[in-house]
Design a protein around this motif. Structure first.
Motif, mmCIF file in Angstrom:
data_model
loop_
_atom_site.group_PDB
_atom_site.id
_atom_site.type_symbol
_atom_site.label_atom_id
_atom_site.label_comp_id
_atom_site.label_asym_id
_atom_site.label_seq_id
_atom_site.Cartn_x
_atom_site.Cartn_y
_atom_site.Cartn_z
ATOM 1 N N LYS A 197 8.618 -7.625 -17.298
ATOM 2 C CA LYS A 197 9.537 -8.496 -16.574
ATOM 3 C C LYS A 197 9.091 -9.934 -16.768
ATOM 4 O O LYS A 197 7.917 -10.261 -16.585
ATOM 5 C CB LYS A 197 9.540 -8.164 -15.079
ATOM 6 C CG LYS A 197 10.285 -6.901 -14.715
ATOM 7 C CD LYS A 197 11.796 -7.099 -14.817
ATOM 8 C CE LYS A 197 12.536 -5.870 -14.291
ATOM 9 N NZ LYS A 197 14.002 -6.038 -14.404
ATOM 10 N N ASP A 200 11.432 -15.050 -14.577
ATOM 11 C CA ASP A 200 12.738 -15.228 -13.941
ATOM 12 C C ASP A 200 13.388 -13.900 -13.552
ATOM 13 O O ASP A 200 14.542 -13.872 -13.108
ATOM 14 C CB ASP A 200 13.668 -16.014 -14.864
ATOM 15 C CG ASP A 200 13.973 -15.280 -16.169
ATOM 16 O OD1 ASP A 200 13.418 -14.180 -16.387
ATOM 17 O OD2 ASP A 200 14.750 -15.809 -16.982
ATOM 18 N N GLY A 201 12.646 -12.799 -13.726
ATOM 19 C CA GLY A 201 13.156 -11.491 -13.349
ATOM 20 C C GLY A 201 13.891 -10.752 -14.449
ATOM 21 O O GLY A 201 14.263 -9.592 -14.275
#
Length: 210
Positions: A197, A200-201
């Motif tokens: 990940k 920023d996700g």
């Protein structure tokens, strides 16, 4: 992110037995060059290369990572990493790193001596155990329980590994702790994929292309 067995539930003795079985396979699997395409949410953003050179019992592996993320034709993120590690007799001899993240450069040097590994990097001067190794996903043998350190800063990492066998005879290794990611390996120990990940996700994946 998909994970295998929960961290801590794969007994150390079983993990070491599995790794022992993979050792000759992984050692024989080094190509002249390993190339993986980097994707963010399925869109290509860069390339990860590992260039191997082995002679007289000394293995050199140079990792080159180049990432560029664009939004409406404008580069919004740029990352470049050059990392070289040299191994002899199963022990790290030295490692050098230069990371450029949006113009901010971080450098690290690690050198083995008679008592351990001396690291100089952004964390300052560090002394690591003689069996310490950088976290490099191309070598599944790193997951045998030895101390691992970040390959860009030299900082020791607290990690927990778990393993899951795959239907094709390969394996998936997941790590939690200071890094959350997973790598997939063919039955002969070759690194074929990776997933993590981003900050920023978003999901970042690697796909083997050569």
């Amino acid at each position: 992110m998909r994970r295998g067995r929960e961290p801590g539930t794969w007994p150390t003795v079983q993990r070491r037995a599995l790794l022992a079985a993979l050792l000759p396979l992984a050692a024989a699997a080094h190509p002249g060059e390993l190339r993986l395409r980097i994707l963010r949410e399925g869109s290509p953003i860069g390339l990860h290369r590992v260039i191997f050179n082995e002679a007289d019992g000394v293995l050199s592996a140079r990792t080159e990572v180049d990432i560029q993320v664009k939004l409406m034709g404008i580069t919004v993120f740029r990352f470049q990493h050059r990392f070289t590690e040299v191994w002899a007799d199963g022990r790290l001899r030295d490692a050098t790193s230069r990371r450029d993240r949006n113009g901010t450069v971080t450098e690290m040097v690690a050198r083995a001596d008679a008592n351990g590994i001396q690291v100089q990097g952004p964390e300052g001067a560090l002394r690591l155990p003689a069996n310490a190794a950088p976290l490099s996903w191309w070598d599944v043998r790193r997951f045998d329980g030895r101390p691992l350190f970040a390959n860009d800063t030299g900082k020791p990492m607290r990690l927990r590994f778990s393993h899951a066998a795959l239907a094709d005879g390969g394996a998936r290794w997941s790590v939690t702790g200071e890094e959350e990611s997973e790598g997939r390996y063919a039955a002969d120990g070759r690194w074929v994929a990776w997933k993590t990940k981003a900050e920023d996700g978003s999901t970042v994946t690697y796909e083997r292309i050569g």
